[in-house]
Design a protein around this motif. Sequence first.
Motif, short mmCIF file in Angstrom:
data_model
loop_
_atom_site.label_atom_id
_atom_site.label_comp_id
_atom_site.label_asym_id
_atom_site.label_seq_id
_atom_site.Cartn_x
_atom_site.Cartn_y
_atom_site.Cartn_z
N UNK A 278 0.84 -1.21 0.00
CA UNK A 278 0.00 0.00 0.00
C UNK A 278 0.87 1.25 0.00
N UNK A 279 1.92 1.24 0.81
CA UNK A 279 2.82 2.40 0.87
C UNK A 279 3.50 2.65 -0.47
N UNK B 226 4.14 5.92 -5.42
CA UNK B 226 4.12 6.04 -6.88
C UNK B 226 3.14 7.11 -7.33
N UNK B 227 1.95 7.09 -6.75
CA UNK B 227 0.93 8.08 -7.11
C UNK B 227 1.39 9.48 -6.75
N UNK B 228 1.93 9.66 -5.56
CA UNK B 228 2.39 10.98 -5.11
C UNK B 228 3.51 11.50 -6.01
N UNK C 168 4.15 10.80 -9.12
CA UNK C 168 3.67 11.18 -10.44
C UNK C 168 2.86 12.47 -10.38
N UNK C 169 2.04 12.64 -9.35
CA UNK C 169 1.24 13.86 -9.23
C UNK C 169 2.11 15.10 -9.03
N UNK C 170 3.21 14.95 -8.32
CA UNK C 170 4.07 16.09 -8.04
C UNK C 170 4.97 16.42 -9.22
N UNK C 171 5.64 15.42 -9.75
CA UNK C 171 6.67 15.67 -10.78
C UNK C 171 6.14 15.54 -12.21
N UNK C 172 4.94 14.97 -12.39
CA UNK C 172 4.36 14.78 -13.73
C UNK C 172 5.31 14.01 -14.64
N UNK C 173 6.11 13.14 -14.04
CA UNK C 173 7.08 12.36 -14.81
C UNK C 173 7.45 11.13 -14.01
N UNK C 174 7.79 10.05 -14.74
CA UNK C 174 8.22 8.82 -14.07
C UNK C 174 9.72 8.80 -13.84
#
Length: 223
Positions: free
Chosen positions: A83-84, A89-91, A93-99
């Motif tokens: 879960x962590x 992963x979600x956080x 991507x939302x912050x940096x808009x990049x993988x």
Amino acid sequence: TKLQPKDGVLATSFKNKWYVMIRGELSVEGAKLASKENAVPFIYEKCFPLEKDGVRFVFYGTPFHSYKSSTSASNEISIISTISLLAVIVIFFLIFKSFLPLISSALAIFISIGTAFCVTHLIFGNIHLITLVFGTSLIGSCIDYTVHYFINWKCSVELDSSEKIRKRLFSGLFLALISTELSFALLLFAPFAILKQMAVFSIVGMLSSFLTVMCLFTSYKFP
């Protein structure tokens, strides 16, 4: 108290059912938790198939309770970790808009875990599961190093090169590294081998994370 010796075991008959107590003593290897030589799963493997035609086994004793507790704890750790990981992963991507930051952070952690594992195994000859779980969790906190790096990479306009980011972060991250390493170094004087393993694993892992961010990341030209 109604059990009586019968055919080499303690047994008694009650309401047309026989109750038999089988007592066993585990060897040192068989009593080890989180080990392939642990005897409890072997006992389960042999006894459960015999539960038919009214036969039922009831297991009692510290080894069985300890095995159940450790297995339950391991499953809970796996669930929490999964879960962590998804949340991180979600956080990211939302912050940096990049993988790219996520992949780089994962790379730093894998390098740290691999380095710590090899060094600890080289020194002690083996690694306890508790050391691996505890040490890996601590090395995961080293993702802070990569987060600091990529926040400056993404948000600091004046820091337009990897070298400038390294100069900005070096003093703060180095001070954090030294203070943490000194704390774990104290465990090296503990009279317990497992604490020494944790200390070595954590010290080497966090040092590897620091060097990965300071040396490997800054050697590439990120877009």
